[in-house]
Design an enzyme around this catalytic site. Sequence first.
Site, PDB file in Angstrom:
ATOM      1  N   SER A 204      -0.411 -11.724   7.332  1.00  0.00           N
ATOM      2  CA  SER A 204       0.132 -12.610   8.096  1.00  0.00           C
ATOM      3  C   SER A 204      -0.147 -13.976   7.452  1.00  0.00           C
ATOM      4  CB  SER A 204      -0.021 -12.530   9.543  1.00  0.00           C
ATOM      5  OG  SER A 204      -1.609 -12.736   9.755  1.00  0.00           O
ATOM      6  N   GLU A 225      -0.185 -11.943  -0.203  1.00  0.00           N
ATOM      7  CA  GLU A 225       1.111 -11.320   0.069  1.00  0.00           C
ATOM      8  C   GLU A 225       1.481 -11.565   1.434  1.00  0.00           C
ATOM      9  OE1 GLU A 225       3.036  -9.870  -2.287  1.00  0.00           O
ATOM     10  OE2 GLU A 225       1.653 -10.131  -3.990  1.00  0.00           O
ATOM     11  N   CYS A 259       8.135  -6.194   5.495  1.00  0.00           N
ATOM     12  CA  CYS A 259       7.658  -7.636   5.185  1.00  0.00           C
ATOM     13  C   CYS A 259       8.940  -8.201   4.539  1.00  0.00           C
ATOM     14  CB  CYS A 259       6.472  -7.943   4.465  1.00  0.00           C
ATOM     15  SG  CYS A 259       6.740  -6.872   2.697  1.00  0.00           S
ATOM     16  N   GLU A 349       8.787 -15.131  12.198  1.00  0.00           N
ATOM     17  CA  GLU A 349       9.192 -13.707  11.619  1.00  0.00           C
ATOM     18  C   GLU A 349       9.324 -12.459  12.513  1.00  0.00           C
ATOM     19  OE1 GLU A 349       6.160 -11.991   8.934  1.00  0.00           O
ATOM     20  OE2 GLU A 349       7.366 -10.328   8.026  1.00  0.00           O
TER      21      GLU A 349
HETATM   22  P1  NAD Z   1      -2.789  -9.514   9.862  1.00  0.00           P
HETATM   23  O1  NAD Z   1      -2.857 -10.763   8.818  1.00  0.00           O
HETATM   24  O2  NAD Z   1      -2.898  -9.702  11.188  1.00  0.00           O
HETATM   25  O3  NAD Z   1      -3.820  -8.383   9.238  1.00  0.00           O
HETATM   26  C1  NAD Z   1      -3.701  -7.952   8.092  1.00  0.00           C
HETATM   27  C2  NAD Z   1      -5.363  -7.783   7.759  1.00  0.00           C
HETATM   28  O4  NAD Z   1      -6.244  -8.609   7.716  1.00  0.00           O
HETATM   29  C3  NAD Z   1      -5.851  -6.592   8.653  1.00  0.00           C
HETATM   30  O5  NAD Z   1      -6.656  -5.517   7.864  1.00  0.00           O
HETATM   31  C4  NAD Z   1      -6.675  -7.199   9.565  1.00  0.00           C
HETATM   32  O6  NAD Z   1      -7.758  -6.369  10.080  1.00  0.00           O
HETATM   33  C5  NAD Z   1      -7.301  -8.364   8.714  1.00  0.00           C
HETATM   34  N1  NAD Z   1      -7.554  -9.649   9.515  1.00  0.00           N
HETATM   35  C6  NAD Z   1      -6.979  -9.858  10.846  1.00  0.00           C
HETATM   36  N2  NAD Z   1      -7.578 -11.051  11.396  1.00  0.00           N
HETATM   37  C7  NAD Z   1      -8.336 -11.302  10.125  1.00  0.00           C
HETATM   38  C8  NAD Z   1      -9.096 -12.581  10.006  1.00  0.00           C
HETATM   39  N3  NAD Z   1      -9.550 -13.486  11.340  1.00  0.00           N
HETATM   40  N4  NAD Z   1      -9.964 -12.829   8.957  1.00  0.00           N
HETATM   41  C9  NAD Z   1      -9.913 -11.553   7.977  1.00  0.00           C
HETATM   42  N5  NAD Z   1      -9.152 -10.514   8.011  1.00  0.00           N
HETATM   43  C10 NAD Z   1      -8.513 -10.395   9.308  1.00  0.00           C
HETATM   44  O7  NAD Z   1      -1.323  -8.767   9.480  1.00  0.00           O
HETATM   45  P2  NAD Z   1      -0.596  -7.529  10.052  1.00  0.00           P
HETATM   46  O8  NAD Z   1      -0.092  -7.750  11.523  1.00  0.00           O
HETATM   47  O9  NAD Z   1      -1.499  -6.260   9.624  1.00  0.00           O
HETATM   48  O10 NAD Z   1       0.534  -7.434   9.100  1.00  0.00           O
HETATM   49  C11 NAD Z   1       2.150  -8.068   9.347  1.00  0.00           C
HETATM   50  C12 NAD Z   1       1.991  -9.306   8.407  1.00  0.00           C
HETATM   51  O11 NAD Z   1       2.014  -8.872   7.196  1.00  0.00           O
HETATM   52  C13 NAD Z   1       3.587  -9.830   8.601  1.00  0.00           C
HETATM   53  O12 NAD Z   1       3.546 -11.441   8.285  1.00  0.00           O
HETATM   54  C14 NAD Z   1       4.320  -9.323   7.276  1.00  0.00           C
HETATM   55  O13 NAD Z   1       5.370 -10.053   6.877  1.00  0.00           O
HETATM   56  C15 NAD Z   1       3.066  -9.247   6.463  1.00  0.00           C
HETATM   57  N6  NAD Z   1       3.165  -8.289   5.295  1.00  0.00           N
HETATM   58  C16 NAD Z   1       3.349  -8.913   4.038  1.00  0.00           C
HETATM   59  C17 NAD Z   1       3.541  -7.957   2.917  1.00  0.00           C
HETATM   60  C18 NAD Z   1       3.722  -8.419   1.400  1.00  0.00           C
HETATM   61  O14 NAD Z   1       3.707  -7.681   0.683  1.00  0.00           O
HETATM   62  N7  NAD Z   1       4.117  -9.571   1.227  1.00  0.00           N
HETATM   63  C19 NAD Z   1       3.628  -6.675   3.167  1.00  0.00           C
HETATM   64  C20 NAD Z   1       3.154  -5.814   4.533  1.00  0.00           C
HETATM   65  C21 NAD Z   1       2.934  -7.171   5.433  1.00  0.00           C
END
Ligand code: NAD
Length: 472
Positions: A204, A225, A259, A349
């Site tokens: 995110s 990403e 995404c 989103e």
């Molecule tokens: P997220 O940001 O909640 O989590 C992603 C990762 O970060 C996980 O492994 C999580 O454990 C870790 N994380 C969570 N909080 C953290 C913190 N405070 N400090 C460090 N690490 C932390 O995202 P999500 O819910 O897993 O995925 C959904 C989001 O990802 C959506 O916004 C989507 O659009 C995006 N996404 C982007 C792509 C791309 O290729 N650009 C691909 C897939 C998903």
Amino acid sequence: MPGHPAINLRDAEGPDARVEALVARQSEFFASGATLGREFRDGQLTALGHAVRKYESKIQAALHEDLRKSKVEAYGTEIGFVLAELRHTRKHLAKWMRGSSWFAPLVVGPSRSHVHHQPLGRTLIIAPWNYPFQLAIAPLVGALAAGNVAVIKPSELAPATSALLAELVRETFDEQLVAVVEGDVSAAQSLLAQRWDHLFFTGSTQVGRIVARVGAEQLCRVTLELGGKSPAIVMPSADLDVAARRLAWGKFTNAGQTCIAPDYLLVHNSIHDTIIDRLRGAIRSFYGHDPRQSADFGRIVNLKHLQRLVKLIDPEKLAVGGDVDESDRYLGPTVMTDVTMNDPIMADEIFGPILPVMRFETLDEAFEIVSQRPNPLAAYLFTKEADEERRFVERVSFGGGCINNTLMHMGDPDLPFGGIGPSGLGAYHGYASFEVFSHRKAVMRTGTFLDPSVKYPPYNEAKLSIFKKLLS
Ligand code: NAD
């Protein structure tokens, strides 16, 4: 040796001594120079390919457990995707590693200039839950190809795939080269407290900012990403049957948890009702009368996300779907019509199987609607008019996208994949991955058979005029 004990920080609090020791071991291994040679890198990529093939059915089972992905979807979007990336990378690795060289300008001659791709060192790959296998392993392909060591932190929200990744990596790699550290936010924080040479984050925008701050503190390279609201625009000239099928497929694959899924649809007023009708037809032809019974329609990752999605649905604006079964984490393929920018569904989103549809009269009006939101990760245009296509590509700012298609741009490894502004920083896949995990070291080699005195003092007017001729 492969087979080292698992590191699982799911319940751990604060920095963990094992993580510190792991990163220290990886640093030492990287410093030994063992990862520099092409044979070594190719050997690791080959081993990764064997492991992915060997684990194919286990990966499919884990993805089914976490997200109810069908075998075909799991293969097409995760397993096969990674194998194709591996094949492309192995095929081109020698050429990429050779770098490029050329004769330098006369003024610095007699010299040849060369770009040498230097591995960065310690890389941390943090992955999300929606494509939990692909988004952990595809960056690893780039990290290994470029000669780095890597730690992967999978998402705790896809626990079956997280455990599977840990097992596959443990069996395939020595942990001084690649290791998986499982766990939640505290594991990520514990990892981010270490020193890295590259942070590769998929997730995110909010967490992306946290990772970027760590990168700023450490002055290490960062790839982000991220997500965003990716629009799809449909013009009257488009093939509406094809458009509806490709839109429905792009939106409802992985139950909309993609995404680069088309987040919202902008449809020219003259074809609005036709498109809604064709979308309804496409959904029915893909998933039948009751998508809940279809083996090809996924589930929402957890109850919290399902409840968030349900709140976004306005029953007054429902054209298709809207059916929910909390006990099964099910939300059917849903289409909402006559949505406005003020509706809650247009705030963030969506990341689920709800497609809001808005009308427009002119392409400029559609561009205006898109530009009111932060730069999206993807954008799609359906048209047969070359001029509309040109205006879309030139004027709309987005990470990557398609004309007359959805999602497919990520299937070409020669296309860099990444966002712009709040949807991401940097890009990967294919050569872009090799570059993102390398430092482009500039080297000039100068011959000693000639050493013109013009650059050496004492200077005079004649030397000045030679410089003027050479430089301007
Ligand atoms: P997220 O940001 O909640 O989590 C992603 C990762 O970060 C996980 O492994 C999580 O454990 C870790 N994380 C969570 N909080 C953290 C913190 N405070 N400090 C460090 N690490 C932390 O995202 P999500 O819910 O897993 O995925 C959904 C989001 O990802 C959506 O916004 C989507 O659009 C995006 N996404 C982007 C792509 C791309 O290729 N650009 C691909 C897939 C998903």
